[in-house]
Design a protein around this motif. Structure first.
Motif, PDB file in Angstrom:
ATOM      1  N   VAL A   8       2.552  -1.086   9.406  1.00 31.58           N
ATOM      2  CA  VAL A   8       2.091  -0.098   8.420  1.00 31.58           C
ATOM      3  C   VAL A   8       1.886  -0.696   7.033  1.00 31.58           C
ATOM      4  CG1 VAL A   8       2.973   1.921   9.630  1.00 31.58           C
ATOM      5  CG2 VAL A   8       4.433   0.763   7.993  1.00 31.58           C
ATOM      6  N   TRP A   9       2.628  -1.722   6.690  1.00 29.33           N
ATOM      7  CA  TRP A   9       2.527  -2.318   5.350  1.00 29.33           C
ATOM      8  C   TRP A   9       1.394  -3.320   5.227  1.00 29.33           C
ATOM      9  CZ3 TRP A   9       6.516  -3.244   8.761  1.00 29.33           C
ATOM     10  CH2 TRP A   9       6.550  -4.511   9.312  1.00 29.33           C
ATOM     11  N   ASP A  10       0.686  -3.632   6.286  1.00 28.15           N
ATOM     12  CA  ASP A  10      -0.255  -4.749   6.281  1.00 28.15           C
ATOM     13  C   ASP A  10      -1.697  -4.365   6.580  1.00 28.15           C
ATOM     14  OD1 ASP A  10      -0.855  -7.470   5.998  1.00 28.15           O
ATOM     15  OD2 ASP A  10      -0.689  -7.807   8.150  1.00 28.15           O
ATOM     16  N   GLY A  11      -2.031  -3.100   6.631  1.00 31.33           N
ATOM     17  CA  GLY A  11      -3.379  -2.700   7.005  1.00 31.33           C
ATOM     18  C   GLY A  11      -4.179  -2.139   5.858  1.00 31.33           C
ATOM     19  N   VAL A  12      -5.226  -1.426   6.202  1.00 29.23           N
ATOM     20  CA  VAL A  12      -6.163  -0.921   5.201  1.00 29.23           C
ATOM     21  C   VAL A  12      -5.718   0.396   4.563  1.00 29.23           C
ATOM     22  CG1 VAL A  12      -8.126  -2.116   6.227  1.00 29.23           C
ATOM     23  CG2 VAL A  12      -7.595   0.204   6.953  1.00 29.23           C
ATOM     24  N   ILE A  13      -4.807   1.115   5.201  1.00 32.91           N
ATOM     25  CA  ILE A  13      -4.333   2.374   4.616  1.00 32.91           C
ATOM     26  C   ILE A  13      -3.360   2.070   3.487  1.00 32.91           C
ATOM     27  CG2 ILE A  13      -3.047   4.509   5.028  1.00 32.91           C
ATOM     28  CD1 ILE A  13      -4.090   4.372   7.928  1.00 32.91           C
ATOM     29  N   ASP A  14      -3.585   2.692   2.364  1.00 34.97           N
ATOM     30  CA  ASP A  14      -2.749   2.504   1.181  1.00 34.97           C
ATOM     31  C   ASP A  14      -1.561   3.462   1.288  1.00 34.97           C
ATOM     32  OD1 ASP A  14      -1.595   2.368  -1.329  1.00 34.97           O
ATOM     33  OD2 ASP A  14      -3.459   2.721  -2.422  1.00 34.97           O
ATOM     34  N   TYR A  15      -0.489   3.002   1.939  1.00 34.77           N
ATOM     35  CA  TYR A  15       0.651   3.882   2.147  1.00 34.77           C
ATOM     36  C   TYR A  15       1.402   4.248   0.870  1.00 34.77           C
ATOM     37  CZ  TYR A  15       0.067   4.703   7.023  1.00 34.77           C
ATOM     38  OH  TYR A  15      -0.435   5.138   8.218  1.00 34.77           O
ATOM     39  N   PRO A  16       1.478   3.412  -0.154  1.00 39.81           N
ATOM     40  CA  PRO A  16       2.080   3.919  -1.399  1.00 39.81           C
ATOM     41  C   PRO A  16       1.344   5.163  -1.918  1.00 39.81           C
ATOM     42  CG  PRO A  16       2.045   1.545  -1.449  1.00 39.81           C
ATOM     43  CD  PRO A  16       1.263   1.959  -0.230  1.00 39.81           C
ATOM     44  N   ALA A  17       0.020   5.149  -1.851  1.00 35.62           N
ATOM     45  CA  ALA A  17      -0.757   6.318  -2.293  1.00 35.62           C
ATOM     46  C   ALA A  17      -0.568   7.490  -1.330  1.00 35.62           C
ATOM     47  CB  ALA A  17      -2.232   5.953  -2.413  1.00 35.62           C
ATOM     48  N   ALA A  18      -0.558   7.218  -0.030  1.00 30.63           N
ATOM     49  CA  ALA A  18      -0.402   8.286   0.967  1.00 30.63           C
ATOM     50  C   ALA A  18       0.955   8.959   0.835  1.00 30.63           C
ATOM     51  CB  ALA A  18      -0.598   7.719   2.367  1.00 30.63           C
ATOM     52  N   VAL A  19       2.000   8.178   0.649  1.00 29.46           N
ATOM     53  CA  VAL A  19       3.338   8.747   0.472  1.00 29.46           C
ATOM     54  C   VAL A  19       3.383   9.587  -0.800  1.00 29.46           C
ATOM     55  CG1 VAL A  19       5.752   8.172  -0.015  1.00 29.46           C
ATOM     56  CG2 VAL A  19       4.541   7.009   1.846  1.00 29.46           C
ATOM     57  N   ALA A  20       2.739   9.127  -1.855  1.00 33.72           N
ATOM     58  CA  ALA A  20       2.708   9.899  -3.105  1.00 33.72           C
ATOM     59  C   ALA A  20       2.023  11.249  -2.893  1.00 33.72           C
ATOM     60  CB  ALA A  20       2.008   9.104  -4.204  1.00 33.72           C
ATOM     61  N   VAL A  21       0.942  11.268  -2.129  1.00 34.40           N
ATOM     62  CA  VAL A  21       0.238  12.524  -1.837  1.00 34.40           C
ATOM     63  C   VAL A  21       1.140  13.470  -1.050  1.00 34.40           C
ATOM     64  CG1 VAL A  21      -1.654  13.528  -0.480  1.00 34.40           C
ATOM     65  CG2 VAL A  21      -2.088  11.572  -1.975  1.00 34.40           C
ATOM     66  N   MET A  22       1.803  12.927  -0.021  1.00 34.81           N
ATOM     67  CA  MET A  22       2.665  13.772   0.806  1.00 34.81           C
ATOM     68  C   MET A  22       3.851  14.302  -0.004  1.00 34.81           C
ATOM     69  SD  MET A  22       1.099  14.043   3.627  1.00 34.81           S
ATOM     70  CE  MET A  22       2.134  14.498   5.014  1.00 34.81           C
ATOM     71  N   ARG A  23       4.429  13.468  -0.849  1.00 31.45           N
ATOM     72  CA  ARG A  23       5.546  13.932  -1.697  1.00 31.45           C
ATOM     73  C   ARG A  23       5.091  15.004  -2.669  1.00 31.45           C
ATOM     74  NH1 ARG A  23       9.379   8.843  -3.259  1.00 31.45           N
ATOM     75  NH2 ARG A  23      10.303   8.690  -1.203  1.00 31.45           N
ATOM     76  N   ALA A  24       3.930  14.786  -3.292  1.00 26.98           N
ATOM     77  CA  ALA A  24       3.407  15.762  -4.256  1.00 26.98           C
ATOM     78  C   ALA A  24       3.157  17.115  -3.587  1.00 26.98           C
ATOM     79  CB  ALA A  24       2.128  15.233  -4.896  1.00 26.98           C
ATOM     80  N   ALA A  25       2.826  17.082  -2.293  1.00 30.84           N
ATOM     81  CA  ALA A  25       2.588  18.317  -1.548  1.00 30.84           C
ATOM     82  C   ALA A  25       3.892  18.953  -1.074  1.00 30.84           C
ATOM     83  CB  ALA A  25       1.690  18.031  -0.351  1.00 30.84           C
ATOM     84  N   GLY A  26       5.014  18.256  -1.292  1.00 31.51           N
ATOM     85  CA  GLY A  26       6.303  18.801  -0.891  1.00 31.51           C
ATOM     86  C   GLY A  26       6.667  18.529   0.561  1.00 31.51           C
TER      87      GLY A  26
END
Length: 66
Positions: free
Chosen positions: A20-38
């Protein structure tokens, strides 16, 4: 994200599965979106190769650090 019941994560690079840490998906950004959504539900980590349990543990550690 605000309506998600669970979150299944995986990542790819050059059409091949990678950790998950080595691909094209930006997981820091994705996690931030999910956290912001609660979001506070389950996260399942997909693994395809090698020691899958170790890869999933390392993926979980990575996501927890985010």
């Amino acid at each position: 994200a605000p309506h998600a019941a669970n979150w299944h994560v995986k990542n790819y690079r050059d059409f091949q599965p990678v950790p998950v840490w080595d691909g094209v998906i930006d997981y820091p950004a994705a996690v931030a979106v999910m956290r912001a959504a609660g979001y506070d539900g389950w996260v399942s980590i997909e693994g395809y190769f090698g020691d899958v349990l170790d890869l999933q543990r390392r993926g979980l550690d990575y996501l927890r650090r985010l």
